[in-house]
Design an enzyme around this catalytic site. Structure first.
Site, PDB file in Angstrom:
ATOM      1  N   CYS A 200       8.265  -7.047   1.092  1.00 18.51           N
ATOM      2  CA  CYS A 200       6.981  -6.701   1.483  1.00 18.51           C
ATOM      3  C   CYS A 200       7.128  -6.513   3.320  1.00 18.51           C
ATOM      4  O   CYS A 200       6.366  -7.342   3.966  1.00 18.51           O
ATOM      5  CB  CYS A 200       6.131  -7.794   1.319  1.00 18.51           C
ATOM      6  SG  CYS A 200       6.254  -8.599  -0.115  1.00 18.51           S
TER       7      CYS A 200
ATOM      8  N   LEU B 266      -4.927  -7.157  -7.338  1.00 22.46           N
ATOM      9  CA  LEU B 266      -6.157  -7.429  -7.301  1.00 22.46           C
ATOM     10  C   LEU B 266      -6.321  -9.572  -6.599  1.00 22.46           C
ATOM     11  O   LEU B 266      -7.373  -9.100  -6.023  1.00 22.46           O
ATOM     12  CB  LEU B 266      -6.540  -8.013  -8.942  1.00 22.46           C
ATOM     13  CG  LEU B 266      -7.886  -8.783  -9.654  1.00 22.46           C
ATOM     14  CD1 LEU B 266      -9.349  -7.747  -9.367  1.00 22.46           C
ATOM     15  CD2 LEU B 266      -8.066  -9.163 -11.495  1.00 22.46           C
TER      16      LEU B 266
ATOM     17  N   GLU C 215      11.344   0.074   5.267  1.00 16.79           N
ATOM     18  CA  GLU C 215      12.604  -0.595   4.685  1.00 16.79           C
ATOM     19  C   GLU C 215      12.161  -0.081   2.802  1.00 16.79           C
ATOM     20  O   GLU C 215      11.032   0.472   2.456  1.00 16.79           O
ATOM     21  CB  GLU C 215      12.049  -1.930   4.597  1.00 16.79           C
ATOM     22  CG  GLU C 215      10.826  -2.522   4.550  1.00 16.79           C
ATOM     23  CD  GLU C 215      10.536  -4.434   4.788  1.00 16.79           C
ATOM     24  OE1 GLU C 215      11.002  -4.459   5.882  1.00 16.79           O
ATOM     25  OE2 GLU C 215      11.187  -5.223   3.895  1.00 16.79           O
TER      26      GLU C 215
ATOM     27  N   CYS D  47      -4.118  -7.438   4.523  1.00 14.39           N
ATOM     28  CA  CYS D  47      -4.409  -8.257   3.437  1.00 14.39           C
ATOM     29  C   CYS D  47      -3.653  -9.350   4.439  1.00 14.39           C
ATOM     30  O   CYS D  47      -2.397 -10.022   5.225  1.00 14.39           O
ATOM     31  CB  CYS D  47      -3.401  -8.171   2.313  1.00 14.39           C
ATOM     32  SG  CYS D  47      -4.373  -6.608   1.733  1.00 14.39           S
TER      33      CYS D  47
ATOM     34  N   CYS E 249      12.321   1.293  -5.241  1.00  9.81           N
ATOM     35  CA  CYS E 249      10.671   0.438  -4.216  1.00  9.81           C
ATOM     36  C   CYS E 249      10.759   1.510  -2.814  1.00  9.81           C
ATOM     37  O   CYS E 249      11.281   1.443  -2.518  1.00  9.81           O
ATOM     38  CB  CYS E 249      10.566  -0.738  -4.421  1.00  9.81           C
ATOM     39  SG  CYS E 249       9.031  -1.472  -3.214  1.00  9.81           S
TER      40      CYS E 249
ATOM     41  N   CYS F 267       0.243 -10.540   3.630  1.00 11.16           N
ATOM     42  CA  CYS F 267       1.515  -9.278   3.591  1.00 11.16           C
ATOM     43  C   CYS F 267       1.678  -8.805   5.064  1.00 11.16           C
ATOM     44  O   CYS F 267       0.792  -8.736   6.245  1.00 11.16           O
ATOM     45  CB  CYS F 267       0.944  -7.302   3.323  1.00 11.16           C
ATOM     46  SG  CYS F 267       1.824  -6.871   3.080  1.00 11.16           S
TER      47      CYS F 267
ATOM     48  N   CYS G  33       0.888  -0.630   7.519  1.00 15.33           N
ATOM     49  CA  CYS G  33      -1.060  -0.714   6.587  1.00 15.33           C
ATOM     50  C   CYS G  33      -1.751  -0.829   7.344  1.00 15.33           C
ATOM     51  O   CYS G  33      -2.186  -1.506   7.961  1.00 15.33           O
ATOM     52  CB  CYS G  33      -0.525  -1.303   5.712  1.00 15.33           C
ATOM     53  SG  CYS G  33      -1.279  -1.169   4.553  1.00 15.33           S
TER      54      CYS G  33
END
Ligand code: SAH
Length: 348
Positions: free
Chosen positions: A336, A218, A89, A113, A102, A116, A109
């Site tokens: 996301c 971060l 997407e 995280c 984007c 996410c 992935c």
């Protein structure tokens, strides 16, 4: 398996055309056509037999738009299908200064995280350079209605699914293809790459001569707390990330950006602001605060706009440059990996 022609740069295309007994000028011609989003069947400036030969060996445009959903604020979300059937997407944001797309760099992935949705099923596979570029090509064509050489996308951010520096070679090749003046000619200065902080690859990127804007996720100024939010923090310390950013600045002169996702009770306390100020003050950087987009599979809470501004106020008062990212596309699963997940769930 067929090869993807959009993966090729002009010099590789020249080698290919010369090796099959064609004139080398075909390279630029076909490169321009591919980057305009033309299928082989539409490349009427080539002979029929050459088009047939290309079709036998190659995929032209390696991605298609499966679905697009428009938000009331103009943000548009795309679901794409790759040639092997995988689905990814992307998001188009319309700003006064131009359209920003984007893009994703991987299917899934492997960084996992805590906040996410992209990492929920792990890494499926890397995207090739042409598949990353393909996202820009097909959305550009969607926007310009098929007018050859009309560029509608001025900025690109590598902030979709995946960790771009975990797919290093393809990502760097994509950056070079994107800025090629025979193609879409989108300057690296208009490109932002976001990484979870793979220090060795950040150091390598500083030597590549691609002046993209470097952005680092971060999300905490404390190594121990960062590990709970981002498992990759077990491999790289914040102090090493900061040194890599400094090297990037020394090499490119480009100010770097930290993304900081505000998660209620986890990283939005005054002591987090104090530590951010301590480690970042005086550095050529900017802090981009982001309000969490709550993911149903995850048990994390976002903050209100008021709380986000309060945290931003602390940073600014402490001497940092900080802003709160404008929220767009809330009504369309704006961020996301959430749209892809919903699509996969609904179609299984
Ligand atoms: N792997 C890269 C790029 C992809 S994520 C990286 O880690 O930077 C890019 C950004 O998307 C992250 O910094 C994060 O701030 C944002 N993001 C991911 N999940 C989110 C969520 N649930 N809500 C809001 N932003 C999110």
């Amino acid at each position: 398996m067929k090869k993807i022609l959009a993966d090729y740069n002009i010099s590789e295309l020249k080698d290919f055309f010369v090796s099959m007994g064609e004139k080398s000028f075909r390279a630029e011609q076909v490169f321009r056509s591919i980057h305009s989003g033309l299928k082989f069947s539409e490349m009427t400036d080539l002979s029929k037999s050459l088009r047939e030969k290309l079709t036998e060996e190659f995929i032209d445009i390696p991605i298609e738009i499966l679905k697009s959903i428009k938000s009331v604020d103009g943000t548009e979300k795309f679901l794409y299908k790759l040639s092997d059937g995988n689905v990814i997407e992307g998001v188009l944001m319309r700003y006064k200064y131009g359209n920003t797309l984007c893009v994703s760099t991987q299917v899934g992935c492997r960084m996992n995280c805590a906040f996410c949705a992209s990492g929920l099923s792990g890494l499926i596979r890397n995207l090739s350079a042409g598949e990353i570029l393909g996202q820009v090509i097909v959305v550009n064509r969607y926007l310009n209605g098929g007018l050859k050489d009309k560029r509608e996308i001025s900025n690109v951010v590598l902030m979709g699914s995946g960790e771009p520096l975990d797919n290093y070679d393809n990502t760097v090749k994509f950056l070079r293809l994107l800025s090629d003046d025979k193609g879409l000619n989108i300057s690296n200065r208009n490109v932002s790459l976001s990484t979870c902080g793979l220090v060795d690859k950040m150091l390598r990127l500083a030597d590549e001569n691609v002046s993209i804007n470097l952005t680092v996720s971060l999300h905490s100024p404390f190594d121990e707390e960062r590990k709970k939010i981002m498992p990759i923090a077990n491999a790289y310390k914040i102090s090493d990330i900061l040194s890599a950013c400094q090297k990037y600045f020394d090499k490119t002169g480009r100010r770097y950006i930290f993304e900081y996702l505000l998660i209620d009770g986890e990283n939005n306390l005054p002591r987090h602001a104090d530590e951010l100020i301590r480690i970042l003050k005086g550095k050529p950087c900017h802090v981009n605060l982001i309000r969490l987009n709550e993911v149903k599979e995850k048990n994390l809470k976002g903050v209100t706009e008021k709380e986000a501004y309060r945290f931003m106020g602390l940073l600014v008062k402490g001497g940092l440059s900080a802003t709160l990212r404008r929220r767009t596309g809330d009504d369309i699963d704006g961020a996301c990996g959430q749209l892809r997940r919903r699509f996969i769930e609904e179609n299984l």
